[in-house]
Design a protein around this motif. Structure first.
Motif, PDB file in Angstrom:
ATOM      1  N   PHE A  10       1.942  -2.658  -6.542  1.00  0.00           N
ATOM      2  CA  PHE A  10       2.636  -1.746  -5.932  1.00  0.00           C
ATOM      3  C   PHE A  10       1.877  -0.299  -5.835  1.00  0.00           C
ATOM      4  N   LYS A  11       1.137  -0.016  -4.832  1.00  0.00           N
ATOM      5  CA  LYS A  11       0.138   1.294  -5.113  1.00  0.00           C
ATOM      6  C   LYS A  11       0.976   2.650  -4.722  1.00  0.00           C
ATOM      7  N   GLY A  12       2.053   2.502  -4.284  1.00  0.00           N
ATOM      8  CA  GLY A  12       2.881   3.704  -4.206  1.00  0.00           C
ATOM      9  C   GLY A  12       4.042   3.607  -5.175  1.00  0.00           C
ATOM     10  N   LEU A  13       5.101   4.762  -4.968  1.00  0.00           N
ATOM     11  CA  LEU A  13       6.072   4.553  -5.581  1.00  0.00           C
ATOM     12  C   LEU A  13       6.920   3.493  -5.619  1.00  0.00           C
ATOM     13  N   PHE A  14       7.445   3.147  -6.721  1.00  0.00           N
ATOM     14  CA  PHE A  14       8.415   1.977  -7.118  1.00  0.00           C
ATOM     15  C   PHE A  14       9.681   2.449  -7.344  1.00  0.00           C
ATOM     16  N   SER A  15      10.834   2.502  -6.616  1.00  0.00           N
ATOM     17  CA  SER A  15      12.095   2.889  -7.077  1.00  0.00           C
ATOM     18  C   SER A  15      13.062   1.805  -6.905  1.00  0.00           C
ATOM     19  N   ASN A  74       0.829  -1.118   0.055  1.00  0.00           N
ATOM     20  CA  ASN A  74       0.095   0.133   0.084  1.00  0.00           C
ATOM     21  C   ASN A  74       0.842   1.298   0.053  1.00  0.00           C
ATOM     22  N   GLY A  75       1.931   1.213   0.520  1.00  0.00           N
ATOM     23  CA  GLY A  75       2.988   2.525   0.622  1.00  0.00           C
ATOM     24  C   GLY A  75       3.910   2.311  -0.670  1.00  0.00           C
ATOM     25  N   ASP A  76       5.058   3.172  -0.313  1.00  0.00           N
ATOM     26  CA  ASP A  76       6.091   3.010  -1.207  1.00  0.00           C
ATOM     27  C   ASP A  76       7.039   1.977  -1.235  1.00  0.00           C
ATOM     28  N   SER A  77       7.776   1.557  -2.370  1.00  0.00           N
ATOM     29  CA  SER A  77       8.620   0.402  -2.253  1.00  0.00           C
ATOM     30  C   SER A  77       9.922   0.874  -2.697  1.00  0.00           C
ATOM     31  N   CYS A  78      11.043   0.729  -2.480  1.00  0.00           N
ATOM     32  CA  CYS A  78      12.322   1.123  -2.603  1.00  0.00           C
ATOM     33  C   CYS A  78      13.401  -0.048  -2.553  1.00  0.00           C
ATOM     34  N   PHE A 136       1.051   1.486  -9.651  1.00  0.00           N
ATOM     35  CA  PHE A 136       0.100   2.463  -9.723  1.00  0.00           C
ATOM     36  C   PHE A 136       0.644   3.844  -9.715  1.00  0.00           C
ATOM     37  N   ASP A 137       1.988   3.761  -9.414  1.00  0.00           N
ATOM     38  CA  ASP A 137       2.617   5.096  -9.411  1.00  0.00           C
ATOM     39  C   ASP A 137       4.035   5.121 -10.006  1.00  0.00           C
ATOM     40  N   LEU A 138       4.573   6.240  -9.892  1.00  0.00           N
ATOM     41  CA  LEU A 138       5.871   6.414 -10.720  1.00  0.00           C
ATOM     42  C   LEU A 138       6.772   5.137 -10.574  1.00  0.00           C
ATOM     43  N   THR A 139       7.497   4.428 -11.492  1.00  0.00           N
ATOM     44  CA  THR A 139       8.147   3.289 -11.427  1.00  0.00           C
ATOM     45  C   THR A 139       9.525   3.873 -12.167  1.00  0.00           C
ATOM     46  N   ASP A 140      10.639   3.601 -11.185  1.00  0.00           N
ATOM     47  CA  ASP A 140      11.873   4.383 -11.532  1.00  0.00           C
ATOM     48  C   ASP A 140      13.222   3.360 -11.426  1.00  0.00           C
ATOM     49  N   PHE A 141      13.849   3.464 -12.744  1.00  0.00           N
ATOM     50  CA  PHE A 141      14.845   2.193 -12.982  1.00  0.00           C
ATOM     51  C   PHE A 141      16.195   3.113 -13.248  1.00  0.00           C
ATOM     52  N   HIS A 182      11.954  -8.489 -17.698  1.00  0.00           N
ATOM     53  CA  HIS A 182      10.866  -8.988 -18.492  1.00  0.00           C
ATOM     54  C   HIS A 182       9.416  -8.642 -17.793  1.00  0.00           C
ATOM     55  N   PHE A 183       8.726  -7.837 -18.420  1.00  0.00           N
ATOM     56  CA  PHE A 183       7.392  -7.560 -17.991  1.00  0.00           C
ATOM     57  C   PHE A 183       6.421  -8.239 -18.330  1.00  0.00           C
ATOM     58  N   ASN A 184       6.104  -9.670 -18.078  1.00  0.00           N
ATOM     59  CA  ASN A 184       5.370 -10.471 -18.681  1.00  0.00           C
ATOM     60  C   ASN A 184       3.852 -10.417 -18.145  1.00  0.00           C
ATOM     61  N   GLY A 185       2.721  -9.720 -19.036  1.00  0.00           N
ATOM     62  CA  GLY A 185       1.545  -9.585 -18.594  1.00  0.00           C
ATOM     63  C   GLY A 185       1.642  -8.544 -17.228  1.00  0.00           C
ATOM     64  N   SER A 186       2.304  -7.698 -17.230  1.00  0.00           N
ATOM     65  CA  SER A 186       2.362  -6.667 -16.294  1.00  0.00           C
ATOM     66  C   SER A 186       1.757  -5.391 -16.818  1.00  0.00           C
ATOM     67  N   GLU A 187       1.276  -4.551 -16.007  1.00  0.00           N
ATOM     68  CA  GLU A 187       0.557  -2.999 -16.161  1.00  0.00           C
ATOM     69  C   GLU A 187       1.645  -2.180 -15.525  1.00  0.00           C
ATOM     70  N   LEU A 188       2.461  -1.473 -16.605  1.00  0.00           N
ATOM     71  CA  LEU A 188       3.519  -0.722 -16.169  1.00  0.00           C
ATOM     72  C   LEU A 188       2.566   0.925 -15.943  1.00  0.00           C
ATOM     73  N   HIS A 189       3.397   1.847 -14.933  1.00  0.00           N
ATOM     74  CA  HIS A 189       2.693   2.987 -14.897  1.00  0.00           C
ATOM     75  C   HIS A 189       3.016   3.834 -16.083  1.00  0.00           C
ATOM     76  N   GLN A 190       2.081   4.872 -16.407  1.00  0.00           N
ATOM     77  CA  GLN A 190       2.385   5.925 -17.732  1.00  0.00           C
ATOM     78  C   GLN A 190       4.040   6.618 -17.433  1.00  0.00           C
ATOM     79  N   HIS A 191       4.190   6.754 -16.145  1.00  0.00           N
ATOM     80  CA  HIS A 191       5.477   7.355 -15.809  1.00  0.00           C
ATOM     81  C   HIS A 191       6.486   6.378 -15.373  1.00  0.00           C
ATOM     82  N   THR A 192       6.926   5.524 -16.226  1.00  0.00           N
ATOM     83  CA  THR A 192       8.038   4.640 -15.943  1.00  0.00           C
ATOM     84  C   THR A 192       9.368   4.966 -16.617  1.00  0.00           C
TER      85      THR A 192
END
Length: 422
Positions: free
Chosen positions: A201-206, A180-184, A224-229, A239-249
């Motif tokens: 991942f409902k929060g930031l994924f860093s 529910n929170g951020d992942s880092c 569901f939020d910014l995904t930053d690599f 490999h993102f198989n069947g995954s839904e990436l956020h528009q800000h990836t």
């Protein structure tokens, strides 16, 4: 049923022990040293010999840990907690080493924080809620395995190294997790496996500045939020198989995708599939920068796979050199200008009666040479309409005209790629 009172240096706890078992130790002896505190407990553990030579298994079932802290204990053994409850806010903060800890069917877990610790493994199965999970500045030699759980706040694995030792490959494996929170995961090293399945991942994924030794796998997961690599290094593309990436990836630059030749054919095909999935994703979002990135990487992996050979391979490499596969605006212009200067010097030298650096420059001849170079660049093959011109200049002008057409064409292609509308 037995009743014990355990005391550490800092905390005390009363525990109802419905079931406590050990494969290699009498449980009474284990509890005696546990209540003596970290110093005596750690000394006793060390006297038993190296961890690998004395595997110990201790199981707690339906256990109520009331404000007990394992702080400063060296838990170089296998601990399993089944249907247990913890009321201490952070019961494992401050431990320096862990053999393996397993949590099963614990309905509510507090903050699980492991900092500056050597971790053999952590398993969390079917736990309804975890307040927060953190591994910070630690070395992991085993598997972090989390399945069927909800993390209410943050999920952090930062500045830690999952490093392969001998034949065992450490792994971060997560299945059916909701955060529910951020992942880092910033500033970490994953030597072999980084795998997420059916996660939300409902929060930031860093995941910045990570070094991946294997292929990161994200299967049927949602962001569901910014995904930053950014600044991460991929030995194999994710490999993102069947995954839904956020528009800000955000992905790193092409140089951070290490395209090496030491890869099996089947693995190269998987690499190409992974890049194409990312290419389709960036196309859906109309993200031009990432489309350019994955378009270029796709060609590189195709060359690596051997799908492109011979003359086609040569053309592909030149295409990359001259314009990054038709997407770089700057490269064709720089090559065009460079050729104008280079051929201008050649024409000037051919028009000169003598070349001697002790003489003053004849600016009239230099002017004629550069005019010829500009004409060949922007009015290709016009030299063929001229009479009374040296054969050497004619041949050079034809060559320059061919290259100029290529540079201008590549510039136009890159212009369209960068500014086209779907």
């Amino acid at each position: 049923m037995s009743f014990y009172t355990l005391r550490s240096i800092h905390k005390s706890v009363s525990c109802n022990l419905n079931k406590v078992s050990s494969n290699h130790l009498k449980i009474e002896e284990f509890l005696v040293f546990l209540k003596k505190g970290p110093e005596e407990f750690n000394k006793w553990i060390a006297e038993l010999g190296p961890y690998g030579m004395r595997p110990m298994y201790v199981e707690f079932e339906k256990h109520d840990f009331e404000d007990f802290s394992f702080s400063e204990y060296k838990l170089d053994l296998i601990l399993e907690f089944k249907n247990c409850t913890f009321t201490h806010a952070n019961p494992f903060r401050g431990i320096s080493s862990v053999g393996s800890i397993r949590f099963r069917n614990c309905k509510q877990l507090p903050n699980l924080e492991f900092g500056s610790c050597r971790i053999g493994g952590i398993a969390i199965y079917d736990c309804a809620e975890i307040n927060e999970f953190t591994i910070m500045d630690s070395t992991v030699t085993g598997t972090i395995d989390i399945r069927n759980a909800v993390i209410l706040n943050q999920f952090n694995v930062q500045q830690s190294n999952f490093i392969k030792e001998k034949t065992f490959a450490p792994c971060l494996l997560v299945d059916n997790l909701v955060v529910n929170g951020d992942s880092c995961f910033d500033d970490s090293i994953f030597d072999v496996y980084f795998q997420l399945y059916n996660c939300k991942f409902k929060g930031l994924f860093s995941a910045k500045n990570i070094k991946y030794g294997g292929r990161p796998i994200f299967t049927k997961s949602e962001f569901f939020d910014l995904t930053d690599f950014r600044d991460s290094v991929f030995t194999r593309p994710p490999h993102f198989n069947g995954s839904e990436l956020h528009q800000h990836t955000i992905f790193p630059e092409a140089k951070n995708f290490l395209v090496t030749k030491k890869t099996k054919t089947d693995d190269i095909r998987k690499d190409i599939d992974a890049i194409r999935i990312l290419k389709v994703h960036s196309s859906k979002l109309m993200d031009r920068r990432q489309q350019v990135l994955f378009h270029s990487l796709e060609h590189q992996y195709l060359i690596k796979s051997g799908a492109i050979k011979g003359f086609e391979k040569l053309v592909s490499k030149l295409y990359s050199l001259f314009s990054d596969y038709g997407v770089n605006l700057l490269k064709p212009i720089l090559f065009l200008l460079g050729f104008i200067v280079f051929f201008g010097i050649l024409y000037s030298s051919l028009l000169s009666t003598a070349i001697n650096f002790n003489y003053d420059f004849d600016w009239n001849i230099i002017n004629k040479g550069f005019k010829q170079s500009l004409e060949s660049a922007f009015l290709p093959f016009r030299v063929l309409l001229k009479e009374d011109i040296k054969l050497s200049i004619t041949l050079l002008s034809i060559l320059q005209s061919v290259f100029s057409i290529i540079w201008i064409g590549l510039f136009g292609l890159a212009l369209r790629w960068n500014f086209k509308r779907d």
